[in-house]
Motif scaffolding. Structure first.
Motif, short mmCIF file in Angstrom:
data_model
loop_
_atom_site.label_atom_id
_atom_site.label_comp_id
_atom_site.label_asym_id
_atom_site.label_seq_id
_atom_site.Cartn_x
_atom_site.Cartn_y
_atom_site.Cartn_z
N MET A 121 -59.44 21.82 11.41
CA MET A 121 -58.37 22.73 11.76
C MET A 121 -57.74 22.27 13.07
N SER A 122 -56.44 22.19 13.09
CA SER A 122 -55.74 21.82 14.30
C SER A 122 -55.25 23.08 15.00
N HIS A 123 -55.15 22.99 16.30
CA HIS A 123 -54.68 24.13 17.07
C HIS A 123 -53.38 23.77 17.77
N LYS A 124 -52.80 24.75 18.39
CA LYS A 124 -51.54 24.56 19.11
C LYS A 124 -51.79 24.75 20.61
N THR A 125 -51.11 23.94 21.41
CA THR A 125 -51.19 24.04 22.86
C THR A 125 -49.78 24.24 23.40
N LEU A 126 -49.65 25.22 24.26
CA LEU A 126 -48.37 25.55 24.88
C LEU A 126 -48.48 25.37 26.38
N CYS A 127 -47.55 24.63 26.96
CA CYS A 127 -47.45 24.45 28.41
C CYS A 127 -46.16 25.12 28.87
N LEU A 128 -46.29 26.14 29.69
CA LEU A 128 -45.11 26.80 30.25
C LEU A 128 -44.98 26.37 31.70
N MET A 129 -43.79 25.92 32.06
CA MET A 129 -43.56 25.43 33.42
C MET A 129 -42.26 25.99 33.97
N ARG A 130 -42.33 26.46 35.19
CA ARG A 130 -41.11 26.86 35.89
C ARG A 130 -40.57 25.62 36.61
N HIS A 131 -39.26 25.48 36.65
CA HIS A 131 -38.64 24.36 37.35
C HIS A 131 -39.11 24.30 38.79
N SER A 132 -38.95 23.16 39.42
CA SER A 132 -39.34 22.99 40.81
C SER A 132 -38.34 23.70 41.72
N GLN A 133 -38.65 23.71 43.01
CA GLN A 133 -37.83 24.42 44.00
C GLN A 133 -36.40 23.88 44.03
N ALA A 134 -35.46 24.80 43.94
CA ALA A 134 -34.04 24.44 43.91
C ALA A 134 -33.33 25.07 45.11
N VAL A 135 -32.13 24.58 45.38
CA VAL A 135 -31.34 25.17 46.46
C VAL A 135 -31.08 26.64 46.12
N VAL A 136 -30.97 27.46 47.14
CA VAL A 136 -30.82 28.89 46.94
C VAL A 136 -29.36 29.31 46.90
N GLU A 137 -28.59 28.79 47.82
CA GLU A 137 -27.21 29.25 47.99
C GLU A 137 -26.21 28.40 47.21
N LEU A 138 -25.18 29.05 46.74
CA LEU A 138 -24.04 28.33 46.17
C LEU A 138 -23.21 27.77 47.31
N SER A 139 -22.40 26.78 47.01
CA SER A 139 -21.58 26.14 48.05
C SER A 139 -20.25 25.70 47.43
N GLU A 140 -19.44 25.03 48.23
CA GLU A 140 -18.18 24.50 47.69
C GLU A 140 -18.44 23.48 46.59
N GLU A 141 -19.53 22.70 46.73
CA GLU A 141 -19.87 21.68 45.73
C GLU A 141 -20.62 22.27 44.53
N ILE A 142 -21.42 23.30 44.79
CA ILE A 142 -22.24 23.91 43.75
C ILE A 142 -21.75 25.35 43.57
N THR A 143 -20.92 25.56 42.57
CA THR A 143 -20.27 26.86 42.41
C THR A 143 -20.91 27.75 41.35
N LYS A 144 -21.85 27.21 40.57
CA LYS A 144 -22.52 27.98 39.53
C LYS A 144 -24.02 27.86 39.69
N ASP A 145 -24.73 28.95 39.43
CA ASP A 145 -26.19 28.95 39.53
C ASP A 145 -26.81 27.86 38.65
N VAL A 146 -26.27 27.67 37.48
CA VAL A 146 -26.82 26.70 36.53
C VAL A 146 -26.76 25.27 37.08
N ASP A 147 -25.91 25.02 38.06
CA ASP A 147 -25.74 23.69 38.63
C ASP A 147 -26.58 23.43 39.88
N LYS A 148 -27.38 24.40 40.30
CA LYS A 148 -28.19 24.22 41.51
C LYS A 148 -29.22 23.10 41.31
#
Length: 175
Positions: free
Chosen positions: A1-28
């Motif tokens: 019998m084979s089993h399933k393994t799930l690895c859940l990972m949160r992204h690493s530390q990203a910039v907090v504030e938006l700026s003139e160069e980074i205008t959308k949260d998705v682009d941080k």
């Protein structure tokens, strides 16, 4: 019998504030500290021989960069899918992604965002057979990774079968 393994990972530390160069949260992007943190993640992955068959990664800049920095440690045979709706999904949406994975994949890694990553970790951890033995700090911190094993042979049944917490990477102890 084979089993399933799930690895859940949160992204690493990203910039907090938006700026003139980074205008959308998705682009941080990741910060220098976030990139440094991923050195510890890579070591953890190598030491624990974590080799997913499939990685589902949010299409945001910070999750893509997270995967880019750890990908060589994950092995050369992984399939990667960038999923736009992993950004902003809730726990039910994330669980739906998990339960719809093709059963030919034994080990799945998801690199995503809070609150869905934290909420999914909590949902699975609270029903884990070894819940009282393993501490998982929640909400998930940047770069946190938790592995769950299930005796389920089908991803569709993953949430209904008992799970065990196999490994926990807690970034706050390593940076």
């Amino acid at each position: 019998m084979s089993h399933k393994t799930l690895c859940l990972m949160r992204h690493s530390q990203a910039v907090v504030e938006l700026s003139e160069e980074i205008t959308k949260d998705v682009d941080k992007p990741l910060t220098d500290a976030g990139i440094h943190q991923l050195d510890f993640v890579r070591s953890f992955i190598k030491e624990n021989a974590i080799f997913p068959d499939l990685v589902l990664c949010s299409s945001s800049a910070r999750t893509r960069q997270t995967l880019e920095w750890i990908q060589e440690a994950l092995g050369s045979t992984i399939k990667v899918e960038y999923i736009e709706d992993l950004y902003g999904t809730n726990v039910d949406g994330l669980i739906e992604k998990i339960t719809s994975v093709d059963d030919s994949y034994q080990t799945l890694m998801i690199i995503g965002h809070n609150p869905s990553i934290s909420d999914s970790m909590q949902r699975l951890a609270t029903r884990a057979l070894n819940f009282k033995e393993v501490l998982i700090n929640l909400p998930a911190q940047p770069s946190q990774l938790v592995m769950f094993d299930s005796e389920s042979e089908k991803w569709a049944d993953f949430e209904t079968f008992p799970v065990r917490i196999r490994k926990v990477f807690e970034p706050e102890y390593n940076v």
